[in-house]
Motif scaffolding. Structure first.
Motif, PDB file in Angstrom:
ATOM      1  N   MET A  61      24.660  30.076  64.296  1.00 29.39           N
ATOM      2  CA  MET A  61      26.003  30.526  63.961  1.00 29.39           C
ATOM      3  C   MET A  61      25.937  31.515  62.789  1.00 29.39           C
ATOM      4  SD  MET A  61      29.275  28.290  62.652  1.00 29.39           S
ATOM      5  CE  MET A  61      29.381  27.421  64.205  1.00 29.39           C
ATOM      6  N   THR A  62      26.639  32.636  62.925  1.00 24.29           N
ATOM      7  CA  THR A  62      26.671  33.617  61.850  1.00 24.29           C
ATOM      8  C   THR A  62      27.466  33.074  60.665  1.00 24.29           C
ATOM      9  OG1 THR A  62      26.562  35.417  63.448  1.00 24.29           O
ATOM     10  CG2 THR A  62      27.313  35.960  61.230  1.00 24.29           C
ATOM     11  N   ARG A  63      26.884  33.173  59.483  1.00 26.54           N
ATOM     12  CA  ARG A  63      27.559  32.674  58.279  1.00 26.54           C
ATOM     13  C   ARG A  63      28.599  33.680  57.823  1.00 26.54           C
ATOM     14  NH1 ARG A  63      23.802  30.653  53.516  1.00 26.54           N
ATOM     15  NH2 ARG A  63      23.371  29.117  55.159  1.00 26.54           N
ATOM     16  N   ARG A  64      29.823  33.217  57.626  1.00 22.35           N
ATOM     17  CA  ARG A  64      30.924  34.082  57.184  1.00 22.35           C
ATOM     18  C   ARG A  64      31.033  33.999  55.670  1.00 22.35           C
ATOM     19  NH1 ARG A  64      36.799  33.108  57.214  1.00 22.35           N
ATOM     20  NH2 ARG A  64      37.872  35.127  57.190  1.00 22.35           N
ATOM     21  N   LEU A  65      30.793  35.112  54.982  1.00 28.51           N
ATOM     22  CA  LEU A  65      30.784  35.145  53.530  1.00 28.51           C
ATOM     23  C   LEU A  65      32.040  35.822  53.000  1.00 28.51           C
ATOM     24  CD1 LEU A  65      27.077  36.228  52.928  1.00 28.51           C
ATOM     25  CD2 LEU A  65      28.032  33.921  52.767  1.00 28.51           C
ATOM     26  N   PRO A  66      32.492  35.434  51.816  1.00 29.29           N
ATOM     27  CA  PRO A  66      33.647  36.095  51.206  1.00 29.29           C
ATOM     28  C   PRO A  66      33.327  37.552  50.907  1.00 29.29           C
ATOM     29  CG  PRO A  66      33.138  34.021  50.084  1.00 29.29           C
ATOM     30  CD  PRO A  66      31.991  34.320  51.007  1.00 29.29           C
ATOM     31  N   PRO A  67      34.322  38.442  50.946  1.00 26.21           N
ATOM     32  CA  PRO A  67      34.081  39.856  50.642  1.00 26.21           C
ATOM     33  C   PRO A  67      33.653  40.023  49.184  1.00 26.21           C
ATOM     34  CG  PRO A  67      36.441  39.405  50.798  1.00 26.21           C
ATOM     35  CD  PRO A  67      35.734  38.167  51.269  1.00 26.21           C
ATOM     36  N   LEU A  68      32.610  40.837  48.951  1.00 24.06           N
ATOM     37  CA  LEU A  68      31.986  40.929  47.633  1.00 24.06           C
ATOM     38  C   LEU A  68      32.890  41.579  46.596  1.00 24.06           C
ATOM     39  CD1 LEU A  68      29.581  40.586  45.754  1.00 24.06           C
ATOM     40  CD2 LEU A  68      28.666  42.738  46.637  1.00 24.06           C
ATOM     41  N   TYR A  69      33.492  42.732  46.917  1.00 23.80           N
ATOM     42  CA  TYR A  69      34.287  43.428  45.908  1.00 23.80           C
ATOM     43  C   TYR A  69      35.510  42.621  45.470  1.00 23.80           C
ATOM     44  CZ  TYR A  69      31.441  47.615  46.318  1.00 23.80           C
ATOM     45  OH  TYR A  69      30.394  48.494  46.282  1.00 23.80           O
ATOM     46  N   PRO A  70      36.256  42.020  46.384  1.00 20.98           N
ATOM     47  CA  PRO A  70      37.334  41.140  45.937  1.00 20.98           C
ATOM     48  C   PRO A  70      36.830  39.954  45.116  1.00 20.98           C
ATOM     49  CG  PRO A  70      37.719  41.793  48.199  1.00 20.98           C
ATOM     50  CD  PRO A  70      36.329  42.274  47.843  1.00 20.98           C
ATOM     51  N   LEU A  71      35.648  39.432  45.480  1.00 22.53           N
ATOM     52  CA  LEU A  71      35.091  38.310  44.717  1.00 22.53           C
ATOM     53  C   LEU A  71      34.743  38.748  43.304  1.00 22.53           C
ATOM     54  CD1 LEU A  71      34.287  35.318  45.076  1.00 22.53           C
ATOM     55  CD2 LEU A  71      31.978  36.112  45.605  1.00 22.53           C
ATOM     56  N   ARG A  72      34.203  39.958  43.162  1.00 27.94           N
ATOM     57  CA  ARG A  72      33.863  40.481  41.837  1.00 27.94           C
ATOM     58  C   ARG A  72      35.124  40.674  40.994  1.00 27.94           C
ATOM     59  NH1 ARG A  72      31.643  46.516  40.615  1.00 27.94           N
ATOM     60  NH2 ARG A  72      33.634  46.910  41.634  1.00 27.94           N
ATOM     61  N   ALA A  73      36.177  41.212  41.592  1.00 25.64           N
ATOM     62  CA  ALA A  73      37.434  41.420  40.862  1.00 25.64           C
ATOM     63  C   ALA A  73      38.052  40.090  40.449  1.00 25.64           C
ATOM     64  CB  ALA A  73      38.409  42.221  41.727  1.00 25.64           C
ATOM     65  N   PHE A  74      38.013  39.108  41.357  1.00 26.66           N
ATOM     66  CA  PHE A  74      38.555  37.785  41.032  1.00 26.66           C
ATOM     67  C   PHE A  74      37.783  37.137  39.898  1.00 26.66           C
ATOM     68  CE2 PHE A  74      37.576  33.269  41.703  1.00 26.66           C
ATOM     69  CZ  PHE A  74      38.808  32.715  41.376  1.00 26.66           C
ATOM     70  N   GLU A  75      36.437  37.215  39.932  1.00 27.26           N
ATOM     71  CA  GLU A  75      35.621  36.592  38.891  1.00 27.26           C
ATOM     72  C   GLU A  75      35.939  37.191  37.529  1.00 27.26           C
ATOM     73  OE1 GLU A  75      32.492  36.109  36.026  1.00 27.26           O
ATOM     74  OE2 GLU A  75      32.991  38.001  37.014  1.00 27.26           O
ATOM     75  N   ALA A  76      36.078  38.508  37.460  1.00 31.80           N
ATOM     76  CA  ALA A  76      36.387  39.167  36.190  1.00 31.80           C
ATOM     77  C   ALA A  76      37.769  38.761  35.688  1.00 31.80           C
ATOM     78  CB  ALA A  76      36.294  40.686  36.352  1.00 31.80           C
ATOM     79  N   ALA A  77      38.758  38.723  36.583  1.00 33.34           N
ATOM     80  CA  ALA A  77      40.111  38.342  36.178  1.00 33.34           C
ATOM     81  C   ALA A  77      40.168  36.892  35.711  1.00 33.34           C
ATOM     82  CB  ALA A  77      41.080  38.560  37.342  1.00 33.34           C
ATOM     83  N   ALA A  78      39.444  36.008  36.397  1.00 29.72           N
ATOM     84  CA  ALA A  78      39.433  34.593  36.010  1.00 29.72           C
ATOM     85  C   ALA A  78      38.723  34.404  34.681  1.00 29.72           C
ATOM     86  CB  ALA A  78      38.746  33.769  37.096  1.00 29.72           C
ATOM     87  N   ARG A  79      37.613  35.109  34.476  1.00 33.38           N
ATOM     88  CA  ARG A  79      36.845  34.974  33.240  1.00 33.38           C
ATOM     89  C   ARG A  79      37.592  35.527  32.044  1.00 33.38           C
ATOM     90  NH1 ARG A  79      33.726  38.962  32.115  1.00 33.38           N
ATOM     91  NH2 ARG A  79      33.222  39.372  34.303  1.00 33.38           N
ATOM     92  N   LEU A  80      38.270  36.657  32.232  1.00 28.36           N
ATOM     93  CA  LEU A  80      38.974  37.309  31.134  1.00 28.36           C
ATOM     94  C   LEU A  80      40.417  36.842  30.997  1.00 28.36           C
ATOM     95  CD1 LEU A  80      37.637  40.931  31.741  1.00 28.36           C
ATOM     96  CD2 LEU A  80      36.888  39.318  29.974  1.00 28.36           C
TER      97      LEU A  80
END
Length: 305
Positions: free
Chosen positions: A1-20
């Motif tokens: 089964m192909t693994r479905r991963l979260p989109p990278l750029y939205p994940l990067r933006a979310f991580e920065a917003a959550a951290r800051l």
């Protein structure tokens, strides 16, 4: 089964917003507009099918699912950044002088500095505790961590981390409080202040808490000493996260309120402009920046944890 991963750029933006704790701050870090960051975060929420943030007047608050995504994202980004860190800094020598507030030194810097020391055994460190604003010192050290409202002028640097604050106390102090409400506890016990009483007053205004009628107040010019007094049961202090997370997880301190409010200040990582010529100072500066932004600092050397 192909693994479905979260989109990278939205994940990067979310991580920065959550951290800051801020969409606009995340935009500044990532060189994106506030609208672009909001769009990326919305895309990630669509992917997971649930809200990751609650927007409040005090700033962004992670939902329960948002907390889980944030923890995984930080760990993943830390491991990726660590791939490059393992190959850097070898055969670097010299003395790096770091100036920082004592609370930051005691509860954030020192517990983590062994990672960069292990990777660079020929680098020596000189650590200076700074409890008051000393602009001239920033030009005399290799690296300085500054707790303030804005980046000091005449320095090269970045926002190291945002901070939140909440009232904390030792478990022994409130053991006999029974069902007393948090606001009642504040009026029953001594209040411990950092520097002046302004920090507490500002927190109470933002939280809508009346601090009038407290039995007594102690003021410390050293916040690390204030936290030590708090762990010993001398009163209730305004704890700064993420610096006291270890004390909370160890049970040496307990939070009186569920929600932490954004602090009026941030931690800035600075160095003289132009930066010091030595490669050791540059390596440590980049490592501190990566460590704070990843939340983890890369893998432990040789698999250590």
């Amino acid at each position: 089964m192909t693994r479905r991963l979260p989109p990278l750029y939205p994940l990067r933006a979310f991580e920065a917003a959550a951290r800051l704790g801020s969409i606009s701050a995340a935009g500044r870090e990532l060189s994106l507009t506030q609208s672009a960051v909001s769009h990326e975060v919305k895309a990630l929420e669509t992917y997971f099918g649930t809200a990751l943030f609650r927007r409040t007047r005090s700033g962004l608050v992670l939902t329960r699912h948002g907390q889980r995504v944030f923890a995984v994202a930080q760990s993943a980004f830390a491991d990726l950044s660590g791939l490059g860190w393992e190959s850097e800094g070898r055969d670097v020598a010299g003395t790096v002088t770091i100036a920082a507030p004592p609370l930051f030194c005691a509860h954030w810097l020192l517990p983590r500095l062994d990672r960069v020391a292990w990777a660079n055994p020929d680098v020596a460190f000189r650590i200076l505790n700074v409890t008051v604003d000393r602009p001239e010192l920033l030009r005399e050290v290799d690296i300085a961590v500054v707790w303030g409202e804005r980046m000091p002028t005449g320095c090269d640097g970045v926002t190291l981390m945002s901070a939140t604050q909440m009232p904390v106390a030792s478990p022994a102090l409130i053991a006999g409080a029974g069902d007393a409400e948090p606001e009642e506890l504040l009026r029953q016990h001594r209040i411990l202040h950092e520097g002046t009483t302004d920090m507490w007053r500002g927190w109470c205004e933002r939280a809508g808490v009346d601090l009038a009628g407290t039995p007594s107040e102690w003021v410390f010019d050293d916040p690390a000493l204030m936290i030590e007094a708090c762990t010993r049961g001398h009163g209730i202090a305004l704890g700064t996260l993420p610096l006291i997370e270890g004390l909370l997880s160890e049970g040496r301190l307990v939070a009186l309120f569920r929600q932490a409010l954004p602090a009026p200040f941030q931690y800035f990582l600075t160095r003289p402009d132009p930066p010091p010529a030595g490669r050791a100072a540059s390596i440590v500066f980049d490592w501190l920046k990566t460590y704070a932004r990843s939340g983890k600092g890369g893998p432990a050397p040789n698999g250590r944890t």
